[in-house]
Design a protein around this motif. Structure first.
Motif, PDB file in Angstrom:
ATOM      1  N   GLU A  73       8.582  -8.668  -0.525  1.00 43.10           N
ATOM      2  CA  GLU A  73       7.718  -8.660   0.646  1.00 43.10           C
ATOM      3  C   GLU A  73       6.352  -8.091   0.320  1.00 43.10           C
ATOM      4  O   GLU A  73       6.221  -7.167  -0.491  1.00 43.10           O
ATOM      5  N   GLY A  74       5.337  -8.640   0.970  1.00 40.22           N
ATOM      6  CA  GLY A  74       3.983  -8.137   0.793  1.00 40.22           C
ATOM      7  C   GLY A  74       3.778  -6.845   1.542  1.00 40.22           C
ATOM      8  O   GLY A  74       4.206  -6.710   2.685  1.00 40.22           O
ATOM      9  N   VAL A  75       3.124  -5.893   0.900  1.00 45.23           N
ATOM     10  CA  VAL A  75       2.920  -4.570   1.472  1.00 45.23           C
ATOM     11  C   VAL A  75       1.457  -4.343   1.823  1.00 45.23           C
ATOM     12  O   VAL A  75       1.148  -3.865   2.915  1.00 45.23           O
ATOM     13  N   SER A  76       0.564  -4.691   0.894  1.00 48.00           N
ATOM     14  CA  SER A  76      -0.843  -4.397   1.107  1.00 48.00           C
ATOM     15  C   SER A  76      -1.678  -5.263   0.191  1.00 48.00           C
ATOM     16  O   SER A  76      -1.184  -5.825  -0.790  1.00 48.00           O
ATOM     17  N   CYS A  77      -2.966  -5.370   0.521  1.00 52.58           N
ATOM     18  CA  CYS A  77      -3.875  -6.170  -0.290  1.00 52.58           C
ATOM     19  C   CYS A  77      -5.283  -5.603  -0.156  1.00 52.58           C
ATOM     20  O   CYS A  77      -5.636  -5.032   0.890  1.00 52.58           O
ATOM     21  N   ILE A  78      -6.087  -5.770  -1.212  1.00 49.47           N
ATOM     22  CA  ILE A  78      -7.482  -5.356  -1.155  1.00 49.47           C
ATOM     23  C   ILE A  78      -8.336  -6.396  -1.849  1.00 49.47           C
ATOM     24  O   ILE A  78      -7.937  -6.959  -2.878  1.00 49.47           O
ATOM     25  N   SER A  79      -9.494  -6.665  -1.278  1.00 49.04           N
ATOM     26  CA  SER A  79     -10.459  -7.557  -1.886  1.00 49.04           C
ATOM     27  C   SER A  79     -11.363  -6.752  -2.812  1.00 49.04           C
ATOM     28  O   SER A  79     -11.944  -5.753  -2.402  1.00 49.04           O
ATOM     29  N   ARG A  80     -11.481  -7.191  -4.059  1.00 44.41           N
ATOM     30  CA  ARG A  80     -12.374  -6.492  -4.981  1.00 44.41           C
ATOM     31  C   ARG A  80     -13.836  -6.714  -4.612  1.00 44.41           C
ATOM     32  O   ARG A  80     -14.683  -5.886  -4.929  1.00 44.41           O
ATOM     33  N   LEU A  81     -14.134  -7.830  -3.938  1.00 44.93           N
ATOM     34  CA  LEU A  81     -15.528  -8.133  -3.630  1.00 44.93           C
ATOM     35  C   LEU A  81     -16.078  -7.263  -2.513  1.00 44.93           C
ATOM     36  O   LEU A  81     -17.169  -6.705  -2.636  1.00 44.93           O
ATOM     37  N   ASP A  82     -15.344  -7.159  -1.407  1.00 40.92           N
ATOM     38  CA  ASP A  82     -15.890  -6.432  -0.268  1.00 40.92           C
ATOM     39  C   ASP A  82     -15.061  -5.232   0.163  1.00 40.92           C
ATOM     40  O   ASP A  82     -15.425  -4.540   1.107  1.00 40.92           O
ATOM     41  N   GLY A  83     -13.947  -4.981  -0.532  1.00 38.68           N
ATOM     42  CA  GLY A  83     -13.133  -3.808  -0.228  1.00 38.68           C
ATOM     43  C   GLY A  83     -12.297  -3.909   1.033  1.00 38.68           C
ATOM     44  O   GLY A  83     -11.664  -2.928   1.425  1.00 38.68           O
ATOM     45  N   SER A  84     -12.280  -5.079   1.661  1.00 35.00           N
ATOM     46  CA  SER A  84     -11.470  -5.213   2.877  1.00 35.00           C
ATOM     47  C   SER A  84      -9.994  -5.107   2.519  1.00 35.00           C
ATOM     48  O   SER A  84      -9.586  -5.441   1.399  1.00 35.00           O
ATOM     49  N   THR A  85      -9.211  -4.622   3.457  1.00 30.68           N
ATOM     50  CA  THR A  85      -7.812  -4.315   3.192  1.00 30.68           C
ATOM     51  C   THR A  85      -6.889  -4.937   4.225  1.00 30.68           C
ATOM     52  O   THR A  85      -7.288  -5.274   5.339  1.00 30.68           O
ATOM     53  N   TYR A  86      -5.635  -5.061   3.810  1.00 32.48           N
ATOM     54  CA  TYR A  86      -4.566  -5.556   4.685  1.00 32.48           C
ATOM     55  C   TYR A  86      -3.337  -4.694   4.449  1.00 32.48           C
ATOM     56  O   TYR A  86      -3.065  -4.283   3.308  1.00 32.48           O
ATOM     57  N   TYR A  87      -2.609  -4.416   5.531  1.00 35.82           N
ATOM     58  CA  TYR A  87      -1.352  -3.669   5.416  1.00 35.82           C
ATOM     59  C   TYR A  87      -0.273  -4.348   6.250  1.00 35.82           C
ATOM     60  O   TYR A  87      -0.531  -4.791   7.373  1.00 35.82           O
ATOM     61  N   ALA A  88       0.929  -4.379   5.713  1.00 34.70           N
ATOM     62  CA  ALA A  88       2.062  -4.812   6.511  1.00 34.70           C
ATOM     63  C   ALA A  88       2.357  -3.741   7.560  1.00 34.70           C
ATOM     64  O   ALA A  88       2.076  -2.550   7.344  1.00 34.70           O
ATOM     65  N   ASP A  89       2.901  -4.155   8.682  1.00 34.52           N
ATOM     66  CA  ASP A  89       3.190  -3.205   9.771  1.00 34.52           C
ATOM     67  C   ASP A  89       4.095  -2.070   9.317  1.00 34.52           C
ATOM     68  O   ASP A  89       3.974  -0.939   9.791  1.00 34.52           O
ATOM     69  N   SER A  90       4.993  -2.371   8.389  1.00 29.06           N
ATOM     70  CA  SER A  90       5.985  -1.374   7.963  1.00 29.06           C
ATOM     71  C   SER A  90       5.359  -0.196   7.218  1.00 29.06           C
ATOM     72  O   SER A  90       5.993   0.859   7.087  1.00 29.06           O
ATOM     73  N   VAL A  91       4.132  -0.357   6.727  1.00 22.72           N
ATOM     74  CA  VAL A  91       3.510   0.716   5.945  1.00 22.72           C
ATOM     75  C   VAL A  91       2.199   1.205   6.543  1.00 22.72           C
ATOM     76  O   VAL A  91       1.596   2.155   6.025  1.00 22.72           O
ATOM     77  N   LYS A  92       1.749   0.579   7.618  1.00 20.21           N
ATOM     78  CA  LYS A  92       0.474   0.965   8.224  1.00 20.21           C
ATOM     79  C   LYS A  92       0.499   2.428   8.617  1.00 20.21           C
ATOM     80  O   LYS A  92       1.463   2.907   9.224  1.00 20.21           O
ATOM     81  N   GLY A  93      -0.568   3.132   8.281  1.00 19.74           N
ATOM     82  CA  GLY A  93      -0.657   4.542   8.611  1.00 19.74           C
ATOM     83  C   GLY A  93      -0.031   5.465   7.584  1.00 19.74           C
ATOM     84  O   GLY A  93      -0.234   6.677   7.629  1.00 19.74           O
ATOM     85  N   ARG A  94       0.749   4.905   6.664  1.00 16.54           N
ATOM     86  CA  ARG A  94       1.396   5.719   5.625  1.00 16.54           C
ATOM     87  C   ARG A  94       0.869   5.396   4.228  1.00 16.54           C
ATOM     88  O   ARG A  94       0.781   6.273   3.381  1.00 16.54           O
ATOM     89  N   PHE A  95       0.552   4.134   3.976  1.00 14.07           N
ATOM     90  CA  PHE A  95       0.082   3.691   2.665  1.00 14.07           C
ATOM     91  C   PHE A  95      -1.414   3.414   2.729  1.00 14.07           C
ATOM     92  O   PHE A  95      -1.920   2.932   3.746  1.00 14.07           O
TER      93      PHE A  95
END
Length: 126
Positions: free
Chosen positions: A46-68
């Protein structure tokens, strides 16, 4: 040739913290995204998180939001996943992955990414 090397896994008690690292090589420019996945025994990756190297934007799965927290050190070509308030259900092999992209990937599938590291084990005891 793109290579991804994870490190930083280990054993921790519930409520503790770990920081995973993903060292990336083989990219000429920063037009790529780094994702973190995890796979527990008997479960799908399962996907947990992602970051764009170009602009630093991020994504988090609900299961880890606020902790990771995912971050990049561009000078070291390394991405980090800071994991706090760990729970036993976070126990899994954690993989970093990469794909050419101008923006962050809101992870839907392992097919969103083209290159993979070897994985690092994270064990959280209750």
């Amino acid at each position: 040739e793109v290579q991804l090397v994870e490190s930083g896994g280990g054993w921790v008690q519930a409520g503790g913290s770990l920081r995973l690292s993903c060292a990336a090589s083989g990219f000429t420019f920063d037009d790529y995204a780094i994702g973190w996945f995890r796979q527990a025994p008997g479960k799908e990756r399962e996907g947990v998180s992602c970051i764009s190297r170009l602009d630093g934007s991020t994504y988090y799965a609900d299961s880890v939001k606020g902790r990771f927290t995912i971050s990049s050190d561009n000078a070291k070509n390394t991405e980090y996943l800071q994991m706090n308030s760990l729970k036993p259900e976070d126990t899994a092999v954690y993989y970093c992955a990469a794909v050419f992209s101008y923006t962050v990937i809101k992870i839907k599938s392992t097919r969103d990414f083209d290159w993979w590291g070897q994985g690092t084990q994270v064990t959280v005891s209750s």
